[in-house]
Design a protein around this motif. Structure first.
Motif, PDB file in Angstrom:
ATOM      1  N   THR A   1       0.836  -1.348   0.107  1.00  0.00           N
ATOM      2  CA  THR A   1      -0.040   0.107  -0.120  1.00  0.00           C
ATOM      3  C   THR A   1       0.784   1.302   0.015  1.00  0.00           C
ATOM      4  O   THR A   1       1.546   1.488   0.920  1.00  0.00           O
ATOM      5  N   PRO A   2       1.048   1.962  -1.111  1.00  0.00           N
ATOM      6  CA  PRO A   2       1.748   3.061  -1.145  1.00  0.00           C
ATOM      7  C   PRO A   2       1.139   4.275  -0.246  1.00  0.00           C
ATOM      8  O   PRO A   2      -0.061   4.231   0.170  1.00  0.00           O
ATOM      9  N   PRO A   3       1.786   5.071   0.476  1.00  0.00           N
ATOM     10  CA  PRO A   3       1.375   6.087   1.464  1.00  0.00           C
ATOM     11  C   PRO A   3       0.286   6.853   0.752  1.00  0.00           C
ATOM     12  O   PRO A   3       0.345   7.249  -0.510  1.00  0.00           O
ATOM     13  N   LEU A   4      -0.878   7.247   1.442  1.00  0.00           N
ATOM     14  CA  LEU A   4      -1.805   7.943   1.059  1.00  0.00           C
ATOM     15  C   LEU A   4      -1.416   9.557   1.062  1.00  0.00           C
ATOM     16  O   LEU A   4      -0.641  10.140   1.901  1.00  0.00           O
ATOM     17  N   SER A   5      -1.503  10.283  -0.090  1.00  0.00           N
ATOM     18  CA  SER A   5      -1.395  11.543  -0.227  1.00  0.00           C
ATOM     19  C   SER A   5      -2.439  12.312   0.269  1.00  0.00           C
ATOM     20  O   SER A   5      -3.442  12.279  -0.124  1.00  0.00           O
ATOM     21  N   LEU A   6      -2.344  13.191   1.006  1.00  0.00           N
ATOM     22  CA  LEU A   6      -3.306  14.219   1.592  1.00  0.00           C
ATOM     23  C   LEU A   6      -3.387  15.231   0.830  1.00  0.00           C
ATOM     24  O   LEU A   6      -2.210  16.010   0.416  1.00  0.00           O
TER      25      LEU A   6
END
Length: 119
Positions: free
Chosen positions: A113-118
């Motif tokens: 899971t790639p980091p979520l971008s806010l």
């Protein structure tokens, strides 16, 4: 398998060649990857990843290892991988290994899971 070997095993999945990958991944493995078709199983999982260019390096941090029962290992970690001449890749990952026989382990589950971008 001791902790040091677990992390060496996991690094080999990122950087090893296609034959090495095919040797370590179980034919019944399930994977969730951040690209279509997202969920891959069995030989489709093995071949899809084996055919992609391998990473030249991977840095594994925040690793945790669980051994819920004899012959079963679950790992969770953050990976930062790089290929020659390409931007790096980062993901939160899990893998599950089962022991087939003494000192013979295979991956039966892997997820990235790639980091979520806010925004």
């Amino acid at each position: 398998m001791d902790d040091a070997r677990v992390w060496t095993f996991e690094q080999g999945l990122w950087t090893g060649d296609a034959d090495h990958y095919r040797e370590l991944v179980d034919k019944d493995c399930l994977m969730v990857l951040p690209a279509e078709p997202y969920i891959l199983g069995g030989s489709a999982a093995i071949e899809a990843v084996a055919k992609t260019p391998r990473w030249t390096s991977v840095d594994i941090t925040e690793g945790q290892i669980s051994r819920p029962e004899e012959g079963l290992i679950v790992v969770a970690y953050k990976a930062h991988a790089e290929k020659d001449g390409e931007a790096g890749y980062e993901a939160w990952c899990t893998s599950t290994y089962r022991r087939l026989e003494h000192d013979v382990w295979r991956v039966v589950q892997h997820q990235q899971t790639p980091p979520l971008s806010l925004r």
